[in-house]
Design a protein around this motif. Structure first.
Motif, PDB file in Angstrom:
ATOM      1  N   SER A   1       0.664  -1.317   0.102  1.00 31.77           N
ATOM      2  CA  SER A   1      -0.021  -0.012   0.008  1.00 31.77           C
ATOM      3  C   SER A   1       0.924   1.277  -0.116  1.00 31.77           C
ATOM      4  O   SER A   1       2.225   1.304   0.283  1.00 31.77           O
ATOM      5  CB  SER A   1      -0.923   0.133   1.222  1.00 31.77           C
ATOM      6  OG  SER A   1      -0.140   0.081   2.366  1.00 31.77           O
TER       7      SER A   1
ATOM      8  N   ASP B   1      -1.348   7.876   2.347  1.00 29.44           N
ATOM      9  CA  ASP B   1      -2.062   9.113   1.574  1.00 29.44           C
ATOM     10  C   ASP B   1      -1.820  10.274   2.083  1.00 29.44           C
ATOM     11  O   ASP B   1      -2.145  11.219   1.719  1.00 29.44           O
ATOM     12  CB  ASP B   1      -3.511   8.812   2.099  1.00 29.44           C
ATOM     13  CG  ASP B   1      -3.836   8.761   3.756  1.00 29.44           C
ATOM     14  OD1 ASP B   1      -2.742   8.613   4.427  1.00 29.44           O
ATOM     15  OD2 ASP B   1      -4.954   8.572   4.008  1.00 29.44           O
TER      16      ASP B   1
ATOM     17  N   SER C   1       1.834   2.742  -6.764  1.00 27.48           N
ATOM     18  CA  SER C   1       1.769   1.490  -6.410  1.00 27.48           C
ATOM     19  C   SER C   1       2.234   0.575  -7.669  1.00 27.48           C
ATOM     20  O   SER C   1       2.971  -0.674  -7.439  1.00 27.48           O
ATOM     21  CB  SER C   1       0.290   0.848  -5.958  1.00 27.48           C
ATOM     22  OG  SER C   1       0.325  -0.269  -5.411  1.00 27.48           O
ATOM     23  N   GLN C   2       1.576   0.747  -8.781  1.00 26.60           N
ATOM     24  CA  GLN C   2       2.130   0.099  -9.876  1.00 26.60           C
ATOM     25  C   GLN C   2       3.303  -0.013 -10.343  1.00 26.60           C
ATOM     26  O   GLN C   2       3.946  -0.754 -10.690  1.00 26.60           O
ATOM     27  CB  GLN C   2       1.038   0.550 -11.023  1.00 26.60           C
ATOM     28  CG  GLN C   2      -0.444   0.188 -10.942  1.00 26.60           C
ATOM     29  CD  GLN C   2      -1.239   0.971 -12.128  1.00 26.60           C
ATOM     30  OE1 GLN C   2      -0.559   1.132 -13.414  1.00 26.60           O
ATOM     31  NE2 GLN C   2      -2.298   1.467 -11.845  1.00 26.60           N
TER      32      GLN C   2
ATOM     33  N   GLU D   1      -5.705   9.579  -4.515  1.00 28.85           N
ATOM     34  CA  GLU D   1      -5.951   8.380  -4.811  1.00 28.85           C
ATOM     35  C   GLU D   1      -5.246   7.858  -6.279  1.00 28.85           C
ATOM     36  O   GLU D   1      -4.740   6.800  -6.269  1.00 28.85           O
ATOM     37  CB  GLU D   1      -7.470   8.078  -4.941  1.00 28.85           C
ATOM     38  CG  GLU D   1      -8.042   6.577  -5.043  1.00 28.85           C
ATOM     39  CD  GLU D   1      -9.321   6.479  -5.190  1.00 28.85           C
ATOM     40  OE1 GLU D   1      -9.762   5.143  -5.306  1.00 28.85           O
ATOM     41  OE2 GLU D   1     -10.112   7.555  -4.689  1.00 28.85           O
ATOM     42  N   ASN D   2      -5.469   8.782  -7.150  1.00 24.37           N
ATOM     43  CA  ASN D   2      -4.920   8.510  -8.392  1.00 24.37           C
ATOM     44  C   ASN D   2      -3.482   8.323  -8.426  1.00 24.37           C
ATOM     45  O   ASN D   2      -2.979   7.171  -9.089  1.00 24.37           O
ATOM     46  CB  ASN D   2      -5.503   9.537  -9.417  1.00 24.37           C
ATOM     47  CG  ASN D   2      -4.853   9.420 -10.773  1.00 24.37           C
ATOM     48  OD1 ASN D   2      -5.149   8.279 -11.343  1.00 24.37           O
ATOM     49  ND2 ASN D   2      -4.393  10.299 -11.451  1.00 24.37           N
ATOM     50  N   THR D   3      -2.729   9.055  -7.832  1.00 21.43           N
ATOM     51  CA  THR D   3      -1.320   8.933  -7.684  1.00 21.43           C
ATOM     52  C   THR D   3      -0.868   7.689  -6.944  1.00 21.43           C
ATOM     53  O   THR D   3      -0.009   7.114  -7.318  1.00 21.43           O
ATOM     54  CB  THR D   3      -0.806  10.266  -6.872  1.00 21.43           C
ATOM     55  OG1 THR D   3      -1.072  11.456  -7.620  1.00 21.43           O
ATOM     56  CG2 THR D   3       0.798  10.244  -6.724  1.00 21.43           C
ATOM     57  N   ARG D   4      -1.587   7.438  -5.722  1.00 19.94           N
ATOM     58  CA  ARG D   4      -1.371   6.121  -5.034  1.00 19.94           C
ATOM     59  C   ARG D   4      -1.502   5.106  -5.989  1.00 19.94           C
ATOM     60  O   ARG D   4      -0.508   4.013  -5.749  1.00 19.94           O
ATOM     61  CB  ARG D   4      -2.310   5.918  -3.865  1.00 19.94           C
ATOM     62  CG  ARG D   4      -1.998   7.375  -2.640  1.00 19.94           C
ATOM     63  CD  ARG D   4      -2.896   6.463  -1.692  1.00 19.94           C
ATOM     64  NE  ARG D   4      -4.277   6.344  -1.684  1.00 19.94           N
ATOM     65  CZ  ARG D   4      -5.149   7.198  -1.327  1.00 19.94           C
ATOM     66  NH1 ARG D   4      -4.594   8.683  -1.064  1.00 19.94           N
ATOM     67  NH2 ARG D   4      -6.425   7.118  -1.416  1.00 19.94           N
ATOM     68  N   GLU D   5      -2.417   4.958  -6.755  1.00 19.89           N
ATOM     69  CA  GLU D   5      -2.736   3.883  -7.604  1.00 19.89           C
ATOM     70  C   GLU D   5      -1.573   3.683  -8.662  1.00 19.89           C
ATOM     71  O   GLU D   5      -0.949   2.720  -8.923  1.00 19.89           O
ATOM     72  CB  GLU D   5      -3.841   4.028  -8.398  1.00 19.89           C
ATOM     73  CG  GLU D   5      -5.284   3.602  -7.617  1.00 19.89           C
ATOM     74  CD  GLU D   5      -6.536   3.920  -8.452  1.00 19.89           C
ATOM     75  OE1 GLU D   5      -6.181   4.190  -9.649  1.00 19.89           O
ATOM     76  OE2 GLU D   5      -7.398   3.767  -7.806  1.00 19.89           O
ATOM     77  N   VAL D   6      -1.015   4.686  -9.212  1.00 19.32           N
ATOM     78  CA  VAL D   6       0.081   4.737 -10.273  1.00 19.32           C
ATOM     79  C   VAL D   6       1.368   4.494  -9.355  1.00 19.32           C
ATOM     80  O   VAL D   6       2.447   3.673  -9.971  1.00 19.32           O
ATOM     81  CB  VAL D   6       0.213   6.214 -10.602  1.00 19.32           C
ATOM     82  CG1 VAL D   6       1.510   6.286 -11.656  1.00 19.32           C
ATOM     83  CG2 VAL D   6      -0.952   6.581 -11.547  1.00 19.32           C
TER      84      VAL D   6
END
Length: 210
Positions: A78, A81, A107-108, A100-105
Protein backbone atom coordinates in the motif's frame (compact mmCIF):
# COMPACT_ATOMS: atom_id res chain seq x y z
CA UNK A 1 66.37 46.24 -19.41
CA UNK A 2 63.21 48.08 -20.34
CA UNK A 3 59.91 46.35 -19.98
CA UNK A 4 57.22 46.63 -22.60
CA UNK A 5 53.80 47.24 -21.11
CA UNK A 6 51.19 45.22 -22.90
CA UNK A 7 47.56 46.33 -23.04
CA UNK A 8 45.27 44.72 -20.54
CA UNK A 9 43.08 42.14 -22.17
CA UNK A 10 39.75 41.41 -20.54
CA UNK A 11 37.89 38.22 -21.29
CA UNK A 12 34.31 38.77 -22.30
CA UNK A 13 32.05 36.07 -21.03
CA UNK A 14 28.66 35.40 -22.49
CA UNK A 15 25.99 35.97 -19.82
CA UNK A 16 24.53 32.67 -18.63
CA UNK A 17 20.99 33.93 -19.21
CA UNK A 18 21.53 35.35 -22.70
CA UNK A 19 18.62 34.36 -24.90
CA UNK A 20 16.78 32.71 -22.01
CA UNK A 21 13.57 33.66 -20.27
CA UNK A 22 14.40 33.95 -16.58
CA UNK A 23 12.17 34.56 -13.61
CA UNK A 24 9.23 32.66 -12.21
CA UNK A 25 7.89 29.84 -14.30
CA UNK A 26 4.18 29.57 -14.93
CA UNK A 27 2.07 27.04 -13.04
CA UNK A 28 0.13 24.57 -15.17
CA UNK A 29 -3.60 24.95 -15.65
CA UNK A 30 -5.85 21.97 -14.70
CA UNK A 31 -6.58 21.16 -18.37
CA UNK A 32 -2.82 21.12 -19.07
CA UNK A 33 -2.22 18.77 -16.13
CA UNK A 34 -4.81 16.34 -17.49
CA UNK A 35 -3.42 16.65 -21.02
CA UNK A 36 0.06 15.61 -19.84
CA UNK A 37 -1.38 12.77 -17.76
CA UNK A 38 -3.37 11.48 -20.73
CA UNK A 39 -0.28 11.47 -22.96
CA UNK A 40 1.83 9.64 -20.39
CA UNK A 41 -0.92 7.07 -19.84
CA UNK A 42 -1.34 6.45 -23.58
CA UNK A 43 2.43 6.09 -23.97
CA UNK A 44 2.46 3.67 -21.01
CA UNK A 45 5.22 5.67 -19.31
CA UNK A 46 4.54 4.50 -15.78
CA UNK A 47 7.62 6.02 -14.17
CA UNK A 48 7.03 9.42 -15.78
CA UNK A 49 3.37 9.34 -14.78
CA UNK A 50 4.25 8.53 -11.16
CA UNK A 51 6.89 11.29 -11.16
CA UNK A 52 4.51 13.84 -12.68
CA UNK A 53 1.62 13.01 -10.33
CA UNK A 54 3.86 13.14 -7.27
CA UNK A 55 5.36 16.45 -8.41
CA UNK A 56 1.87 17.96 -8.53
CA UNK A 57 0.67 16.41 -5.26
CA UNK A 58 3.80 16.89 -3.18
CA UNK A 59 4.65 20.45 -4.21
CA UNK A 60 8.27 19.51 -3.46
CA UNK A 61 11.37 21.13 -4.92
CA UNK A 62 13.01 19.02 -7.59
CA UNK A 63 15.97 18.16 -5.35
CA UNK A 64 13.61 16.66 -2.77
CA UNK A 65 11.32 14.95 -5.27
CA UNK A 66 14.06 12.97 -7.03
CA UNK A 67 15.42 11.77 -3.67
CA UNK A 68 12.19 10.21 -2.46
CA UNK A 69 12.75 6.64 -1.28
CA UNK A 70 10.39 3.75 -1.78
CA UNK A 71 9.82 3.42 1.96
CA UNK A 72 8.91 7.12 2.17
CA UNK A 73 5.65 6.29 0.41
CA UNK A 74 5.14 2.54 0.29
CA UNK A 75 4.33 0.26 3.19
CA UNK A 76 4.11 -3.29 1.95
CA UNK A 77 1.67 -3.28 -0.94
CA UNK A 78 0.00 0.00 0.00
CA UNK A 79 0.94 3.65 -0.49
CA UNK A 80 0.51 6.23 2.27
CA UNK A 81 -2.09 8.95 1.75
CA UNK A 82 0.07 11.42 3.71
CA UNK A 83 3.84 11.67 3.63
CA UNK A 84 6.38 13.71 5.57
CA UNK A 85 9.88 14.45 4.27
CA UNK A 86 12.72 16.69 5.43
CA UNK A 87 13.54 19.41 2.92
CA UNK A 88 17.17 19.74 1.89
CA UNK A 89 17.03 23.53 1.58
CA UNK A 90 15.52 24.27 5.00
CA UNK A 91 16.27 21.01 6.88
CA UNK A 92 12.67 21.18 8.09
CA UNK A 93 9.93 18.58 7.58
CA UNK A 94 7.02 19.21 5.25
CA UNK A 95 3.93 17.08 4.78
CA UNK A 96 1.96 16.45 1.63
CA UNK A 97 -1.07 14.47 0.59
CA UNK A 98 -1.05 11.69 -2.00
CA UNK A 99 -4.30 11.56 -3.95
CA UNK A 100 -5.98 8.29 -4.85
CA UNK A 101 -4.99 8.47 -8.50
CA UNK A 102 -1.35 9.07 -7.57
CA UNK A 103 -1.39 6.23 -5.01
CA UNK A 104 -2.59 3.80 -7.68
CA UNK A 105 0.12 4.85 -10.15
CA UNK A 106 2.89 4.79 -7.52
CA UNK A 107 1.73 1.36 -6.35
CA UNK A 108 1.93 0.03 -9.92
CA UNK A 109 5.38 1.57 -10.40
CA UNK A 110 6.78 0.19 -7.13
CA UNK A 111 5.43 -3.27 -8.00
CA UNK A 112 6.91 -3.25 -11.52
CA UNK A 113 9.92 -5.36 -12.50
CA UNK A 114 12.07 -2.23 -12.93
CA UNK A 115 11.81 -1.43 -9.22
CA UNK A 116 12.94 -4.78 -7.84
CA UNK A 117 15.50 -4.14 -5.10
CA UNK A 118 15.54 -0.35 -5.63
CA UNK A 119 15.85 2.02 -2.67
CA UNK A 120 14.91 5.21 -4.48
CA UNK A 121 11.49 5.76 -5.99
CA UNK A 122 12.96 7.15 -9.19
CA UNK A 123 16.27 5.37 -9.80
CA UNK A 124 18.56 6.72 -12.47
CA UNK A 125 19.14 4.73 -15.63
CA UNK A 126 22.77 5.81 -15.41
CA UNK A 127 24.76 3.39 -13.23
CA UNK A 128 26.85 6.21 -11.74
CA UNK A 129 23.80 7.84 -10.15
CA UNK A 130 21.58 6.26 -7.47
CA UNK A 131 18.50 8.26 -8.43
CA UNK A 132 17.19 10.59 -11.11
CA UNK A 133 19.11 13.87 -11.15
CA UNK A 134 17.47 17.28 -11.07
CA UNK A 135 18.84 17.92 -14.56
CA UNK A 136 17.21 14.74 -15.86
CA UNK A 137 13.98 15.71 -14.13
CA UNK A 138 14.09 19.19 -15.73
CA UNK A 139 14.60 17.60 -19.15
CA UNK A 140 11.55 15.39 -18.62
CA UNK A 141 9.45 18.43 -17.67
CA UNK A 142 10.50 20.16 -20.89
CA UNK A 143 9.46 17.08 -22.86
CA UNK A 144 6.08 16.90 -21.11
CA UNK A 145 5.11 20.53 -21.68
CA UNK A 146 6.40 20.51 -25.26
CA UNK A 147 4.29 17.43 -26.01
CA UNK A 148 1.08 19.38 -25.34
CA UNK A 149 2.16 22.43 -27.33
CA UNK A 150 3.47 24.67 -24.53
CA UNK A 151 6.62 26.78 -24.77
CA UNK A 152 9.24 24.93 -22.65
CA UNK A 153 11.06 28.20 -21.92
CA UNK A 154 8.02 29.38 -19.93
CA UNK A 155 7.76 26.26 -17.77
CA UNK A 156 10.10 24.30 -15.52
CA UNK A 157 10.23 22.05 -12.49
CA UNK A 158 8.94 24.89 -10.31
CA UNK A 159 5.86 25.04 -12.53
CA UNK A 160 4.84 21.66 -11.13
CA UNK A 161 5.68 22.75 -7.57
CA UNK A 162 3.54 25.88 -7.97
CA UNK A 163 0.59 24.31 -9.83
CA UNK A 164 -1.48 22.95 -6.95
CA UNK A 165 -0.37 25.69 -4.56
CA UNK A 166 -1.53 28.40 -6.97
CA UNK A 167 -4.86 26.64 -7.49
CA UNK A 168 -5.41 26.32 -3.73
CA UNK A 169 -4.73 30.01 -3.26
CA UNK A 170 -7.07 31.02 -6.09
CA UNK A 171 -9.87 28.91 -4.64
CA UNK A 172 -9.42 29.71 -0.94
CA UNK A 173 -7.25 32.82 -0.63
CA UNK A 174 -5.61 31.08 2.35
CA UNK A 175 -1.95 32.08 2.23
CA UNK A 176 -1.14 30.39 5.54
CA UNK A 177 -2.31 27.02 4.21
CA UNK A 178 -0.23 27.43 1.05
CA UNK A 179 2.78 28.47 3.16
CA UNK A 180 2.56 25.24 5.18
CA UNK A 181 2.11 23.09 2.07
CA UNK A 182 5.15 24.63 0.37
CA UNK A 183 7.24 24.45 3.55
CA UNK A 184 8.07 28.16 3.55
CA UNK A 185 9.27 29.63 6.85
CA UNK A 186 7.72 33.05 6.12
CA UNK A 187 4.48 34.12 4.49
CA UNK A 188 6.45 36.78 2.60
CA UNK A 189 8.28 34.00 0.77
CA UNK A 190 4.96 32.47 -0.24
CA UNK A 191 3.66 35.83 -1.47
CA UNK A 192 6.73 36.33 -3.65
CA UNK A 193 6.73 32.73 -4.84
CA UNK A 194 3.13 32.81 -6.01
CA UNK A 195 3.26 36.37 -7.26
CA UNK A 196 0.12 36.95 -5.21
CA UNK A 197 0.16 40.75 -5.16
CA UNK A 198 0.56 41.00 -8.93
CA UNK A 199 -2.05 38.31 -9.54
CA UNK A 200 -4.54 40.04 -7.25
CA UNK A 201 -3.88 43.40 -8.89
CA UNK A 202 -4.47 41.98 -12.36
CA UNK A 203 -7.66 40.26 -11.21
CA UNK A 204 -8.98 43.56 -9.81
CA UNK A 205 -8.05 45.39 -13.01
CA UNK A 206 -9.85 42.81 -15.14
CA UNK A 207 -13.08 43.44 -13.24
CA UNK A 208 -12.97 47.19 -13.93
CA UNK A 209 -14.61 48.07 -17.25
CA UNK A 210 -14.28 51.62 -18.57
Amino acid sequence: MSKTLLPVVTTRRTPWNKGRLVGQKRPLQPKQVWAIRARLELANKLRDLALFNLAIDSKLRGCDLVRLRVNDLAVGNSVRDRVSVVQRKTAKPVQFEVTENTREVVSQWVSSQYMHGQRYLFPSRMHALPHLSTRQYARLVREWVSAIGLDPSSYGTHSLRRTKAALIYRKTGNLRAVQLLLGHSKVDSTVRYLGVELEDALSIAERIDL
